[in-house]
Design an enzyme around this catalytic site. Structure first.
Site, PDB file in Angstrom:
ATOM      1  N   ALA A 172       0.857  -1.195   0.000  1.00 38.72           N
ATOM      2  CA  ALA A 172       0.000   0.000   0.000  1.00 38.72           C
ATOM      3  C   ALA A 172       0.887   1.237   0.000  1.00 38.72           C
ATOM      4  CB  ALA A 172      -0.883  -0.013   1.238  1.00 38.72           C
ATOM      5  N   GLY A 175       0.654  -5.155   0.925  1.00 36.11           N
ATOM      6  CA  GLY A 175      -0.471  -5.268  -0.018  1.00 36.11           C
ATOM      7  C   GLY A 175      -0.044  -5.882  -1.336  1.00 36.11           C
ATOM      8  N   GLU A 228      -0.258  -9.492  -0.727  1.00 33.50           N
ATOM      9  CA  GLU A 228      -1.695  -9.814  -0.582  1.00 33.50           C
ATOM     10  C   GLU A 228      -2.379  -9.844  -1.954  1.00 33.50           C
ATOM     11  OE1 GLU A 228      -3.151  -8.122   3.613  1.00 33.50           O
ATOM     12  OE2 GLU A 228      -1.985  -6.671   2.445  1.00 33.50           O
ATOM     13  N   GLU A 237       3.881  -5.284   7.454  1.00 33.91           N
ATOM     14  CA  GLU A 237       2.982  -4.271   8.022  1.00 33.91           C
ATOM     15  C   GLU A 237       3.229  -4.050   9.523  1.00 33.91           C
ATOM     16  OE1 GLU A 237       0.699  -5.781   4.424  1.00 33.91           O
ATOM     17  OE2 GLU A 237       2.140  -6.546   5.871  1.00 33.91           O
TER      18      GLU A 237
HETATM   19  C1  LIG Z   1      -2.992  -3.134   3.152  1.00 33.59           C
HETATM   20  C2  LIG Z   1      -1.624  -3.607   3.420  1.00 33.59           C
HETATM   21  O1  LIG Z   1      -1.795  -4.756   4.175  1.00 33.59           O
HETATM   22  C3  LIG Z   1      -0.770  -2.696   4.215  1.00 33.59           C
HETATM   23  C4  LIG Z   1      -1.448  -1.590   4.842  1.00 33.59           C
HETATM   24  C5  LIG Z   1       0.480  -2.350   3.486  1.00 33.59           C
HETATM   25  O2  LIG Z   1       0.744  -2.770   2.416  1.00 33.59           O
HETATM   26  S1  LIG Z   1       1.562  -1.333   4.341  1.00 33.59           S
HETATM   27  C6  LIG Z   1       2.994  -1.236   3.286  1.00 33.59           C
HETATM   28  C7  LIG Z   1       3.788  -2.490   3.419  1.00 33.59           C
HETATM   29  N1  LIG Z   1       5.006  -2.364   2.627  1.00 33.59           N
HETATM   30  C8  LIG Z   1       6.187  -2.135   3.188  1.00 33.59           C
HETATM   31  O3  LIG Z   1       6.309  -2.041   4.380  1.00 33.59           O
HETATM   32  C9  LIG Z   1       7.387  -2.014   2.269  1.00 33.59           C
HETATM   33  C10 LIG Z   1       8.041  -0.705   2.512  1.00 33.59           C
HETATM   34  N2  LIG Z   1       9.152  -0.454   1.602  1.00 33.59           N
HETATM   35  C11 LIG Z   1      10.324  -1.100   1.754  1.00 33.59           C
HETATM   36  O4  LIG Z   1      10.542  -1.951   2.582  1.00 33.59           O
HETATM   37  C12 LIG Z   1      11.433  -0.662   0.834  1.00 33.59           C
HETATM   38  O5  LIG Z   1      11.179   0.611   0.406  1.00 33.59           O
HETATM   39  C13 LIG Z   1      11.608  -1.571  -0.396  1.00 33.59           C
HETATM   40  C14 LIG Z   1      10.351  -1.796  -1.092  1.00 33.59           C
HETATM   41  C15 LIG Z   1      12.221  -2.874   0.078  1.00 33.59           C
HETATM   42  C16 LIG Z   1      12.638  -0.872  -1.364  1.00 33.59           C
HETATM   43  O6  LIG Z   1      13.793  -0.595  -0.627  1.00 33.59           O
HETATM   44  P1  LIG Z   1      14.976   0.292  -1.293  1.00 33.59           P
HETATM   45  O7  LIG Z   1      16.048   0.374  -0.284  1.00 33.59           O
HETATM   46  O8  LIG Z   1      15.263  -0.244  -2.602  1.00 33.59           O
HETATM   47  O9  LIG Z   1      14.357   1.747  -1.549  1.00 33.59           O
HETATM   48  P2  LIG Z   1      13.759   2.755  -0.480  1.00 33.59           P
HETATM   49  O10 LIG Z   1      14.660   3.911  -0.328  1.00 33.59           O
HETATM   50  O11 LIG Z   1      13.358   2.037   0.741  1.00 33.59           O
HETATM   51  O12 LIG Z   1      12.423   3.213  -1.227  1.00 33.59           O
HETATM   52  C17 LIG Z   1      12.486   3.972  -2.412  1.00 33.59           C
HETATM   53  C18 LIG Z   1      11.459   5.061  -2.322  1.00 33.59           C
HETATM   54  O13 LIG Z   1      10.157   4.449  -2.342  1.00 33.59           O
HETATM   55  C19 LIG Z   1       9.405   4.859  -1.218  1.00 33.59           C
HETATM   56  N3  LIG Z   1       8.561   3.725  -0.801  1.00 33.59           N
HETATM   57  C20 LIG Z   1       8.943   2.455  -0.623  1.00 33.59           C
HETATM   58  N4  LIG Z   1       7.897   1.691  -0.255  1.00 33.59           N
HETATM   59  C21 LIG Z   1       6.812   2.507  -0.210  1.00 33.59           C
HETATM   60  C22 LIG Z   1       5.427   2.318   0.088  1.00 33.59           C
HETATM   61  N5  LIG Z   1       4.930   1.126   0.406  1.00 33.59           N
HETATM   62  N6  LIG Z   1       4.624   3.401   0.044  1.00 33.59           N
HETATM   63  C23 LIG Z   1       5.108   4.625  -0.294  1.00 33.59           C
HETATM   64  N7  LIG Z   1       6.429   4.876  -0.599  1.00 33.59           N
HETATM   65  C24 LIG Z   1       7.247   3.825  -0.563  1.00 33.59           C
HETATM   66  C25 LIG Z   1      10.461   5.224  -0.171  1.00 33.59           C
HETATM   67  O14 LIG Z   1       9.959   6.108   0.775  1.00 33.59           O
HETATM   68  C26 LIG Z   1      11.535   5.862  -1.031  1.00 33.59           C
HETATM   69  O15 LIG Z   1      11.123   7.165  -1.311  1.00 33.59           O
HETATM   70  P3  LIG Z   1      12.155   8.314  -1.415  1.00 33.59           P
HETATM   71  O16 LIG Z   1      12.916   8.344  -0.127  1.00 33.59           O
HETATM   72  O17 LIG Z   1      13.063   7.994  -2.587  1.00 33.59           O
HETATM   73  O18 LIG Z   1      11.357   9.560  -1.619  1.00 33.59           O
END
Ligand SMILES: C[C@H](O)[C@H](C)C(=O)SCCNC(=O)CCNC(=O)[C@H](O)C(C)(C)COP(=O)([O-])OP(=O)([O-])OC[C@H]1O[C@@H](n2cnc3c(N)ncnc32)[C@H](O)[C@@H]1OP(=O)([O-])[O-]
Length: 719
Positions: free
Chosen positions: A61, A100, A103, A123
Site C-alpha cells: 500500500a 499489499g 496480498e 505491516e
Molecule cells: C494493506 C496492506 O496490508 C498494508 C497496509 C500495506 O501494504 S503497508 C505497506 C507495506 N510495505 C512495506 O512495508 C514495504 C516498505 N518499503 C520497503 O521496505 C522498501 O522501500 C523496499 C520496497 C524494500 C525498497 O527498498 P529500497 O532500499 O530499494 O528503496 P527505499 O529507499 O526504501 O524506497 C524507495 C522510495 O520508495 C518509497 N517507498 C517504498 N515503499 C513505499 C510504500 N509502500 N509506500 C510509499 N512509498 C514507498 C520510499 O519512501 C523511497 O522514497 P524516497 O525516499 O526515494 O522519496
C-alpha cells in the site's frame, strides 16, 4: 496506474506502473480494478498475468496515503474480484512483493517468482497488520505456524524459502514475467476453486490453541508494549476459528484500531525518517545529490580493540579488503583470532564461507600507502589519536580518507595534525560495530562534501543507518545521553532504586533500563570519562562540595559504586548483582540499597516516593531538551536525524518514534511545562532549563516536526 496489454493471443498482461516500488496508490488500485474487469469481460482473454514495471512487483500500500483521507477503490474488493474471477490469474513477482503487494499476489491463483525476489508482510513494522486478506489467506496457504511467524515479525523471505513454504509455485532465474505468461496459458481450463485461498480451510495441527497461545506469549514478551504484533496474532487466530468472511471482518476491525494509533504514526514516521537521513545536506549547499563519493575498495582499521574488531568484521562482510593494524604482535595475534572467530560465526549462520582472504594483518603503518580509507579505532585518548593521525598523514596516499571512530573527541583537533583536514571525518560506530545499525558521520569544519559522501556511502554499504552530525562534545547521541544519565542518578539520590528507574524505562519500551545498560557497557568507562573531565578523582577542585561540580549539581553515586570495585557485569556486580563476573542476569542488590540509604543519611537527603511518570519525565524530557539544543546549535540536520540516532543506537523503542517525535506526541507545551516545573525544583541543574527553540515552537503553536527547521535561527549551521 496499471498498463493493459494482450499477449500471446489469449493472455492479458496487467503491469503496475508507479515508480519506484509500484506502491498501491489510489491511481494504481483504480488501474488494476479497471484492467481486471476488462480482462475478465473480454472473451478473447483466457488467463491473466499481473506484474510490476522496472523489475519490482509491488512494495505494498502507498504509505504516503495513510496520513490522508482514503480515496480510490479499496484493496479488499479489488483483490477479491481477481480471486473470484473465472479466469486463472498468475502473479509474476520480480524484485519485491511486500504487504499489499503480496496480498495482491495471494489473491491471484498462482505465483511465479524470480530467484532474486523477496516477499513478505512487513505491516507489523509500520504498526499495522496485513489488512487486504493477508492474515486470512496466508495461513490457509502455508499453515498456521509459518504464517504466524512471518506476519508477527514482518520478515522478508527469499524466493527459495517462499517456494519451500509454498507461498510461490515456481522460481526462475529467467524473466518471471515470461514464465508467468507461458504458465498462464498452460493452466487455462484447470480447476480454479482449489486455488482460491479464501475458499480453503487453514491447515491446523491438533495443538492449534497451544501454538496460538505460545505465539501470543512470545510476541508480548518481544513487543515491549508494541500493539501491532499482538493484533497480528489475534487476526491469524480468526483464520483458524472463523469462516473467511468473519475472519476478514476481524482483520478489518483490528486494522482500524491500529491505523488510528500513535504507535502506527511513530513507526511510519521512522520508515520515512530512516530514508530522509540518507539525503544529507550541508550549509554550503552541498548535499547527497550533488556530492560524489570516492571509490573505496581497500580499507584499513587501526586498533583491534572491541570497536576495531567489530569495524573490521563489518568491512569484510561488506566485501571490502581490509588491512588490520595493531601496534604490537601479541595484540595483533589476539585481534586476528577474535576477528576470524567472529567472521566464521557469522558465516556459519548465513551458511556462507568467511572471507578471511580479504584480510591482511600488520604492525607496520607504512603498509597503508595504497589504502583508500582508514578508520582509526585506538584507545579513546586525544594524544594517542593525534599521534596516529600525524603518522597516517605522512604514510597514506594524498587522497586517502582518514576517519576516526572517536565517540566524542574533537574531530577538528585531530584533523589539525594532518596535511589534509578536508579529508578527515568522524565515523562513530556503536558497539558491537558489526551488529549495531547506527553510524554517526561527524562533519569536521574542514571535511569536504566529497568526504562526507564517501563516509555516508560506505555506511550504506555496511548496511548502517548513517546520520550526519556536527562536531561537538559527544556529537549528538552521547551529548543527549548525559542529562538522561544525570537525572537517573539524581532520582537515586532522592529515593529511587536502580530497578525502579529501569522498570519505568523498560515499561516505556526500552530493551534495558539505564542502570542495566551501564552495567553492560562497564561502569569504569564513564568513571574514566568523569575523571578526565575533572568531575571526580585527583583533578577535582578541592573547593567544590561533593555534590556540586563546575557550578552545577553533581551526583558522586556512580563514582562511589566504582570505588567499591563494582564495575558492572564484567565484575559480577555494579548497580545490580550478577551470578558471576560476566553474568548477564541482573538481580536487585541489597548492598546497593544500603549504599543508597547511607548516602542519603550522609547528605541529609530525606528519601521520597518516586513514580514512573516522574522517572520518564525527568530522564526523557532532559534528553529531549538537549535534543532541541542540538538542533539550535546546528549539530543535526533535523529531528529525524536525532530520532534515528536514538532508535538505532540507544534502544529508543521504535513504536515511540524517537525522542523528538515523542515530544511532539506528548505535546511541546507539556514538555515545556514539566521542564519548567523540574527546573524550579532543581535550580542547580542547568540542563533542565528549557531550550529557547522549544519555547519558540510552543509560542508559535507547536508546529509539526517537519516545520521545526523554519524556527531554527541557524539551520544546521555547523554541518
Ligand atoms: C494493506 C496492506 O496490508 C498494508 C497496509 C500495506 O501494504 S503497508 C505497506 C507495506 N510495505 C512495506 O512495508 C514495504 C516498505 N518499503 C520497503 O521496505 C522498501 O522501500 C523496499 C520496497 C524494500 C525498497 O527498498 P529500497 O532500499 O530499494 O528503496 P527505499 O529507499 O526504501 O524506497 C524507495 C522510495 O520508495 C518509497 N517507498 C517504498 N515503499 C513505499 C510504500 N509502500 N509506500 C510509499 N512509498 C514507498 C520510499 O519512501 C523511497 O522514497 P524516497 O525516499 O526515494 O522519496
Amino acid at each position: 496506474m496499471a498498463r493493459y496489454a494482450q499477449v500471446q493471443g489469449s493472455v492479458a498482461l496487467i503491469t503496475l506502473t508507479n515508480p519506484p516500488v509500484n506502491a498501491l496508490s489510489a491511481a494504481v488500485r483504480l488501474g488494476i480494478t479497471e484492467a481486471v474487469t476488462r480482462a475478465l469481460r473480454d472473451p478473447k482473454v483466457k488467463s491473466v498475468v499481473i506484474c510490476g514495471e522496472n523489475g519490482v512487483f509491488c512494495g505494498g500500500a502507498d504509505i504516503r496515503e495513510f496520513a490522508k483521507p482514503m480515496t480510490g477503490p479499496p484493496l479488499v474488493p479489488m483483490i477479491s474480484a481477481i480471486e473470484e474471477g473465472d479466469k486463472p490469474v498468475v502473479a509474476a513477482i520480480e524484485g519485491v512483493a511486500f504487504g499489499g503487494g503480496l496480498e495482491l499476489a495471494l489473491g491471484c491463483h498462482y505465483r511465479i517468482a524470480h530467484s532474486k525476489a523477496r516477499v513478505g508482510l512487513p505491516e507489523v513494522t509500520l504498526g499495522l497488520l496485513p489488512a487486504a486478506g493477508g492474515t486470512q489467506r496466508l495461513p490457509r496457504l502455508i499453515g498456521l505456524a509459518p504464517a504466524l511467524e512471518l506476519i508477527t515479525t514482518g520478515r522478508h523471505v527469499t524466493a527459495q524459502e517462499a517456494l519451500k513454504l509454498g507461498i510461490v509455485d515456481k522460481v526462475t532465474d529467467q524473466s518471471a514475467q515470461d514464465l508467468a505468461i507461458q504458465f498462464a496459458q498452460e493452466v487455462i481450463g484447470q480447476p480454479l476453486l482449489p486455488r482460491k485461498l479464501s475458499t480453503q480451510l487453514t491447515p491446523c495441527p491438533p495443538d492449534v490453541d497451544t501454538i496460538l497461545d505460545e505465539a501470543m506469549a512470545r510476541v508480548k514478551q518481544r513487543a515491549r508494549g508494541a500493539m501491532a504484533p499482538v493484533a497480528c496474532v489475534q487476526a491469524v487466530r480468526a483464520a483458524v476459528n472463523l469462516p473467511y468472511q468473519a475472519g476478514m471482518q476481524k482483520e478489518q476491525e483490528l486494522m482500524a484500531f491500529l491505523f488510528r494509533s500513535s504507535q502506527a504514526r511513530a513507526l511510519q514516521y521512522c520508515f520515512f525518517a530512516q530514508r530522509a537521513v540518507g539525503k544529507w545536506s550541508l550549509s554550503s549547499g552541498a548535499h547527497s545529490g550533488n556530492s560524489k563519493p570516492r571509490p573505496v575498495t581497500k580499507a584499513a582499521v587501526i586498533g583491534l580493540g572491541t570497536m576495531g574488531r567489530g569495524i573490521t568484521v563489518a568491512l569484510v562482510k561488506a566485501g571490502l579488503s581490509v588491512v588490520a593494524v595493531e601496534t604490537n604482535k601479541k595484540q595483533l595475534e589476539m585481534g586476528k583470532q577474535m576477528v576470524s572467530a567472529m567472521l566464521k560465526h557469522d558465516a556459519q549462520k548465513m551458511n556462507a564461507v568467511p572471507r578471511l582472504d580479504l584480510l591482511h594483518y600488520t604492525t607496520d603503518l607504512s603498509e597503508l600507502k595504497n589504502t583508500d580509507l582508514i578508520i582509526e579505532a585506538v584507545f579513546e585518548d586525544m594524544a594517542l589519536k593525534k599521534e596516529v593521525f600525524k603518522k597516517l598523514s605522512s604514510v597514506c596516499k594524498p587522497d586517502a580518507v582518514l576517519c576516526t571512530n572517536t565517540s566524542g573527541l574533537d574531530v577538528d583537533e585531530l584533523a589539525s595534525v594532518t596535511k589534509r583536514p578536508e579529508l578527515v571525518v568522524g565515523m562513530h560506530f556503536f558497539a558491537p560495530a558489526h551488529v549495531m545499525k547506527l553510524l554517526e558521520v561527524v562533519r569536521g569544519s574542514r571535511s569536504s562534501p566529497e568526504v562526507m559522501a564517501t563516509a555516508m556511502h560506505l555506511g550504506k554499504r555496511l548496511g548502517k543507518v548513517s546520520v550526519v552530525v556536527g562536531n561537538c562534545s559527544g556529537f549528538v547521541g552521547n551529548r543527549m545521553l548525559r542529562p538522561y544519565l544525570d537525572q537517573a542518578n539524581f532520582l537515586l539520590e532522592e529515593g529511587a532504586t536502580p530497578e525502579l528507574v529501569d522498570g519505568a524505562l523498560e515499561e516505556f519500551g526500552f530493551p534495558m533500563g539505564v542502570f542495566k545498560v551501564s552495567d553492560l557497557s562497564g561502569l569504569d568507562v564513564g568513571w574514566r570519562i568523569r575523571k578526565e573531565a575533572g568531575l571526580t578523582g585527583p583533578n577535582v577542585d578541592p573547593k567544590d562540595p561533593l555534590r556540586r561540580r563546575q557550578g552545577r549539581r553533581y551526583s558522586p553515586l556512580p563514582d562511589l559504586v566504582c570505588e567499591q570495585g563494582r564495575l558492572g557485569q564484567k565484575s559480577g556486580r555494579g548497580w545490580y548483582l550478577y551470578d558471576k563476573p560476566g553474568g548477564r542476569v541482573a538481580t536487585p542488590d541489597p548492598d546497593i540499597h544500603k549504599l543508597l540509604e547511607d548516602y542519603r543519611v550522609r547528605h541529609g537527603i530525606r528519601p521520597r516516593q518516586i513514580g514512573s511518570q516522574e522517572v520518564l519525565e525527568r530522564c526523557l524530557f532532559a534528553l529531549i531538551n538537549e535534543g532541541f539544543r542540538v538542533l539550535e546549535d546546528g549539530m543535526a540536520m533535523g529531528p529525524e536525524g536525532i530520532d534515528m540516532i536514538y532508535v538505532f543506537g540507544y534502544g529508543w523503542p521504535r513504536h515511540r518514534g524517537g525522542p523528538m517525535f515523542y515530544a511532539a506526541m506528548v505535546g511541546l507545551p507539556r514538555v515545556l511545562e514539566r521542564l519548567e516545573y523540574y527546573q524550579q525544583v532543581h535550580p542547580d541543574v542547568p540542563h533542565l532549563q528549557p531550550s529557547s527553540l522549544l519555547r519558540r515552537l510552543v509560542v508559535n503553536g507547536s508546529p509539526p516536526l517537519d516545520k521545526w527547521r523554519d524556527f531554527l535561527q541557524r539551520p544546521h549551521s555547523q554541518l
